[in-house]
Design a protein around this motif. Structure first.
Motif, PDB file in Angstrom:
ATOM      1  N   GLN A  78      11.965 -14.996  40.455  1.00 54.18           N
ATOM      2  CA  GLN A  78      13.366 -14.557  40.429  1.00 54.18           C
ATOM      3  C   GLN A  78      13.475 -13.107  40.893  1.00 54.18           C
ATOM      4  OE1 GLN A  78      15.827 -16.605  39.890  1.00 54.18           O
ATOM      5  NE2 GLN A  78      17.526 -15.204  39.731  1.00 54.18           N
ATOM      6  N   TYR A 102      13.048 -13.013  44.608  1.00 51.20           N
ATOM      7  CA  TYR A 102      14.289 -13.483  45.242  1.00 51.20           C
ATOM      8  C   TYR A 102      15.333 -12.364  45.264  1.00 51.20           C
ATOM      9  CZ  TYR A 102      18.998 -15.397  45.280  1.00 51.20           C
ATOM     10  OH  TYR A 102      20.329 -15.608  45.534  1.00 51.20           O
ATOM     11  N   ARG A 162      14.561 -18.108  47.016  1.00 47.64           N
ATOM     12  CA  ARG A 162      15.505 -18.778  46.105  1.00 47.64           C
ATOM     13  C   ARG A 162      14.967 -20.164  45.733  1.00 47.64           C
ATOM     14  NH1 ARG A 162      20.435 -19.545  49.044  1.00 47.64           N
ATOM     15  NH2 ARG A 162      20.855 -17.355  48.655  1.00 47.64           N
ATOM     16  N   ALA A 187      11.988 -19.813  43.377  1.00 46.35           N
ATOM     17  CA  ALA A 187      12.429 -19.465  42.018  1.00 46.35           C
ATOM     18  C   ALA A 187      13.001 -20.698  41.318  1.00 46.35           C
ATOM     19  CB  ALA A 187      13.470 -18.341  42.064  1.00 46.35           C
ATOM     20  N   GLU A 188      13.762 -21.489  42.038  1.00 45.80           N
ATOM     21  CA  GLU A 188      14.343 -22.698  41.441  1.00 45.80           C
ATOM     22  C   GLU A 188      13.259 -23.711  41.072  1.00 45.80           C
ATOM     23  OE1 GLU A 188      16.929 -25.343  39.785  1.00 45.80           O
ATOM     24  OE2 GLU A 188      17.212 -23.223  40.231  1.00 45.80           O
ATOM     25  N   ARG A 239      11.657 -22.496  37.965  1.00 47.46           N
ATOM     26  CA  ARG A 239      12.561 -22.684  36.834  1.00 47.46           C
ATOM     27  C   ARG A 239      12.518 -24.137  36.363  1.00 47.46           C
ATOM     28  NH1 ARG A 239      17.753 -23.988  35.189  1.00 47.46           N
ATOM     29  NH2 ARG A 239      18.306 -24.948  37.160  1.00 47.46           N
TER      30      ARG A 239
END
Length: 152
Positions: free
Chosen positions: A28, A31, A90, A93-94, A97
């Motif tokens: 994150q 990003y 992005r 990071a997703e 997550r």
């Protein structure tokens, strides 16, 4: 015994979850850094274009104009490239997550299993204790009845 094994498994899951959480936080941050760099480039491009327009209002030679256009083109390429970096970071990071959340769900499921196993064990223990108490009460009642019959 089963709850002890599950407790150990939960501990391992929790460590993995913390590791995945740390990976997500780092992704994150990367990003956000990529996004800031993109915004910085976009702002610089806008300022550069404004400066070139101001310079153009007082007059530009053909060579100088070509240099401005060439540099703006290079800024556009850099923005496109940085836009890809932003998108990739992005996505990364997703993904991290989602991995973290899956591990969290897994751990919570295991914790629920442990709670259920402990509740079942407690229920069995409570029933055994109640059975012993009932047997003791029955014996006491029977003994009192025997004493009453003998005495009276």
């Amino acid at each position: 015994m089963i709850t002890e094994r599950l407790a150990l498994l939960i501990k391992v899951q929790k460590e993995r979850e913390e590791s995945l959480q740390a990976q997500f936080v780092r992704a994150q941050q990367l990003y956000l850094q990529a996004e800031q760099k993109y915004q910085g480039l976009a702002n610089y491009r806008t300022e550069y274009i404004q400066q070139s327009l101001q310079q153009g209002s007082v007059g530009l030679g053909g060579r100088q104009f070509n240099q401005y256009v060439s540099f703006i083109s290079k800024l556009d390429q850099a923005l496109t490239q940085q836009g890809r970096v932003v998108q990739q970071s992005r996505n990364a990071a997703e993904q991290r997550r989602q991995s973290w959340l899956k591990m969290q769900t897994k751990r919570k499921g295991l914790e629920k299993l442990v709670e259920q196993a402990q509740a079942k064990t407690q229920l069995i223990a409570d029933r055994q204790q109640q059975k012993l108490a009932d047997e003791y009460a029955s014996q006491r009642f029977y003994q009192r009845q025997q004493i009453a019959e003998q005495g009276g």
